[in-house]
Design a protein around this motif. Sequence first.
Motif, mmCIF file in Angstrom:
data_model
loop_
_atom_site.group_PDB
_atom_site.id
_atom_site.type_symbol
_atom_site.label_atom_id
_atom_site.label_comp_id
_atom_site.label_asym_id
_atom_site.label_seq_id
_atom_site.Cartn_x
_atom_site.Cartn_y
_atom_site.Cartn_z
ATOM 1 N N LEU A 13 0.825 -1.209 0.000
ATOM 2 C CA LEU A 13 0.000 0.000 0.000
ATOM 3 C C LEU A 13 0.863 1.266 0.000
ATOM 4 O O LEU A 13 0.551 2.245 -0.683
ATOM 5 N N ALA A 14 1.954 1.241 0.752
ATOM 6 C CA ALA A 14 2.842 2.404 0.799
ATOM 7 C C ALA A 14 3.426 2.705 -0.575
ATOM 8 O O ALA A 14 3.651 3.868 -0.928
ATOM 9 N N ALA A 15 3.648 1.669 -1.365
ATOM 10 C CA ALA A 15 4.224 1.855 -2.703
ATOM 11 C C ALA A 15 3.309 2.659 -3.611
ATOM 12 O O ALA A 15 3.770 3.339 -4.532
ATOM 13 N N VAL A 16 1.992 2.596 -3.353
ATOM 14 C CA VAL A 16 1.042 3.346 -4.194
ATOM 15 C C VAL A 16 0.491 4.576 -3.482
ATOM 16 O O VAL A 16 -0.463 5.198 -3.947
ATOM 17 N N GLY A 17 1.100 4.954 -2.336
ATOM 18 C CA GLY A 17 0.728 6.208 -1.687
ATOM 19 C C GLY A 17 -0.316 6.105 -0.605
ATOM 20 O O GLY A 17 -1.022 7.078 -0.341
ATOM 21 N N ILE A 18 -0.397 4.943 0.055
ATOM 22 C CA ILE A 18 -1.373 4.755 1.132
ATOM 23 C C ILE A 18 -0.638 4.217 2.348
ATOM 24 O O ILE A 18 0.040 3.177 2.269
ATOM 25 N N THR A 19 -0.736 4.917 3.463
ATOM 26 C CA THR A 19 -0.103 4.442 4.688
ATOM 27 C C THR A 19 -1.169 4.063 5.709
ATOM 28 O O THR A 19 -2.243 4.671 5.749
ATOM 29 N N LEU A 20 -0.863 3.041 6.513
ATOM 30 C CA LEU A 20 -1.804 2.543 7.509
ATOM 31 C C LEU A 20 -1.438 3.053 8.887
ATOM 32 O O LEU A 20 -0.260 3.171 9.236
ATOM 33 N N MET A 21 -2.475 3.363 9.680
ATOM 34 C CA MET A 21 -2.273 3.878 11.032
ATOM 35 C C MET A 21 -3.086 3.028 12.001
ATOM 36 O O MET A 21 -4.313 2.919 11.873
ATOM 37 N N ASP A 22 -2.372 2.418 12.946
ATOM 38 C CA ASP A 22 -3.014 1.551 13.931
ATOM 39 C C ASP A 22 -3.322 2.332 15.205
ATOM 40 O O ASP A 22 -2.541 3.178 15.635
ATOM 41 N N SER A 23 -4.478 2.066 15.782
ATOM 42 C CA SER A 23 -4.879 2.686 17.053
ATOM 43 C C SER A 23 -5.762 1.700 17.803
ATOM 44 O O SER A 23 -6.193 0.685 17.231
ATOM 45 N N PRO A 24 -6.053 1.965 19.071
ATOM 46 C CA PRO A 24 -6.955 1.076 19.824
ATOM 47 C C PRO A 24 -8.325 0.914 19.163
ATOM 48 O O PRO A 24 -8.999 -0.102 19.336
ATOM 49 N N GLU A 25 -8.720 1.910 18.383
ATOM 50 C CA GLU A 25 -10.023 1.850 17.719
ATOM 51 C C GLU A 25 -9.976 1.062 16.413
ATOM 52 O O GLU A 25 -11.011 0.808 15.792
ATOM 53 N N GLY A 26 -8.771 0.696 15.958
ATOM 54 C CA GLY A 26 -8.653 -0.046 14.708
ATOM 55 C C GLY A 26 -7.624 0.597 13.777
ATOM 56 O O GLY A 26 -6.892 1.505 14.164
#
Length: 578
Positions: free
Chosen positions: A546-559
Motif C-alpha cells: 500500500l505504501a508503494a502506491v501512496g497509502i499508509t496505515l495507522m493503527d490505534s486502539p479503535e482499529g
Amino acid sequence: MVTLVRCCKPFLPPYLSPLSLSKTPFQFRSQFTNQSRNHAINKRIRFFCSTASINGKNTNNNMVNGSNKDKLEGEIKKEMWLYNTMSRQKELFKPKVDGNVGMYVCGVTAYDYSHIGHARAYVTFDILYRHLKYMGYEVCYVRNFTDVDDKIIARANELGENPISLSRRFCDEFLQDMYYLHCLPPSVEPRVSDHIPQIIDMIKQIVDNGYAYSVDGDVYFSVTKIPDYGRLSGRRLEDNRAGERVAVDSRKKNPADFALWKSAKEGEPFWESPWGPGRPGWHIECSAMSAVYLGYSFDIHGGGMDLMFPHHENEIVQSCAACCESNISYWVHNGFVTINSEKMSKSLGNFFTIRQVIELYHPLALRLFLMGTHYRSPINYSDALLEFASERIFYIYQTLFDSQLFLKEHEKASLKDSIPQDIASCIKDFQNTFVISMSDDLHTPVVLAGLSDPLKTINDLLHTRKGKKRELRIESLAALEKAVRNVLVALGLMPTSYSEALHQLKEKALKRAKMSEAEVKQKIEERDTSRKNKEYEKSDAVRKELAAVGITLMDSPEGTTWRPVVPTALQQEPTVTN
C-alpha cells in the motif's frame, strides 16, 4: 489570539467614454454615479478586505490575558517590499493614491484549456491581490481576456467553430479553473471584443502623435521613434522578433515594428475602423483596456516572465505614445513552470492543463505546490512535488479537523480569557513570520514552513500524554486553530470544510493508486488476519504494497485507518526546486 476581520466593499472603476480615453491619472473614488455603475462591463466584483492582530496582555510569567484586546505584536504596518522588474530591485511599495491600488495583470489568450504555467501566474497575483487587501488597501484588480487573436482564429478554423464563440467557451473554462484554485475574481475582467472602440481610439491617438503609420489597411507602431525601447527587458531593438505572432512584413519601415491594427482577411472576424475593416494587434489591447479601467498612470502591471518582451515592452511604448503622462510604478513578473528544466508552454507541447492535474490531485494541493517556491523563481513540475504537497495539505487539514472536533465537543465548557505564555509566543512568532515574509516580496515558502510549529503544538495538545494534561488546553487549541485558519484564509488555502477536503484528498489518492476504498479495506482486513496469525512477513508485505502506491496505515486502539502518503518510490526525489 488572532482576529481576522472580513469586510465586503463594492468598488467599480470609472468607465471612460467609448471614443475618448482620459489622459489624466486614474483617481479612486469612494462613491460612484449610477451611470458609471451601469457602464461597468464586468460586474463580477468581490472584496474580502482583511486585517489581523494578535490580542493579549502579559499578566504573569505563564499566562496571557486577552480581555483588554491589547496586541502582542503591535499594529501591523501597511508596508511591503516588491521586486520591480524595471529597476531590477526590491522597492518599498507606495501606491499613487493613498490607501488604494490599481493592478493590471495580462490574462489568457483563450483558445484551449489553461495549463499550470497559467495557474502559476494567476495564483501568484491572487496572492498579491489578497495580501494588498489584507494590508487594508482598496484594490482595483483588472485581468483581461484575449478573445481576438491569430491563435484563436487558427484553432477555430481547425474545429470549424466561430472564433468568438470558441474563445468565449474557453474563457468560461478558465474561470472554472480559477474557482477550483481559490483565486478571487478580479474587480474587472474585460475582453478585447468588448473594447474595440477604445482600442481604435488609442490607435488614432498614437497615429496622430506621429508614432505609427498605416499601410494598406494595417497600422504599425514605429519603434525607432522610441529611443529607450527595451528598457524593461534590457534587450536591444535588433533582438525583437518582428511582429512576434505574425510573419515578417516587408512593408514595415523597420522589421521590429509591430501591428496595432490588422486589415481583415477572408473568414476572420473584423470591425470597421478609420483604416478599413480589421482587428486589433496583440499588444494594443492591454494598453487600451488598462487605460480604460485604471487610467494611464497606475500602480502594478503583472504577468509571466515570457510577457516581458516583447508584449510588456510594446505596451510601455504604446501607452507613452498615446499619452505622455503614462506611468506604471511597479512591473511584476512571475517565474516559469518548467518540465525537465524547459519552460512549459502550449507552443512546445510539453504542458499539463490545470484540468489534467486536478483530475489526480486536489486543486488546493496544486495551489500549495505553486506557493512552495518563491514566485520569481522557476518551479519544476514533477509528480513527486505534487505528492509532497498533497501529503502536506492533508496533514494541515487533518490537524485542524481534529482540533475542530475536539473544540466542538467542549464548546459548552467555561472558557477562560487567557492562554499560557508559550502558546501566546508560538502564535506571535507565527503571525510575525507571516507578516514579515509576505511583506518581503511575498515570500510564501517561509510562511508555509512557519505553519509547522503551531500545527505540531496542536497535535501535541490533542494526542500526547503531556499535552492532554496542559493547563488551559482548550483555550490554547482554540487560539492556535484560529491563528492557522486566518493565515490559510489570507493565502487562499482555506477549504469550505476540513472534512470535505480530507475526503476529496483521499479520493484523489485512491485514484492515483488505482484502488477503491473497498479494496483498501480488504487489504487492511488481510493484514489484520496475518497479524492475528502472527504471520508478520505477510502483514508487513501488505503495508509495503500500500505504501508503494501512496497509502499508509495507522493503527490505534479503535482499529486501523489509512491516509495518503508520498509513494515509496517518490520519497527520495528532491523536494525543492530552486
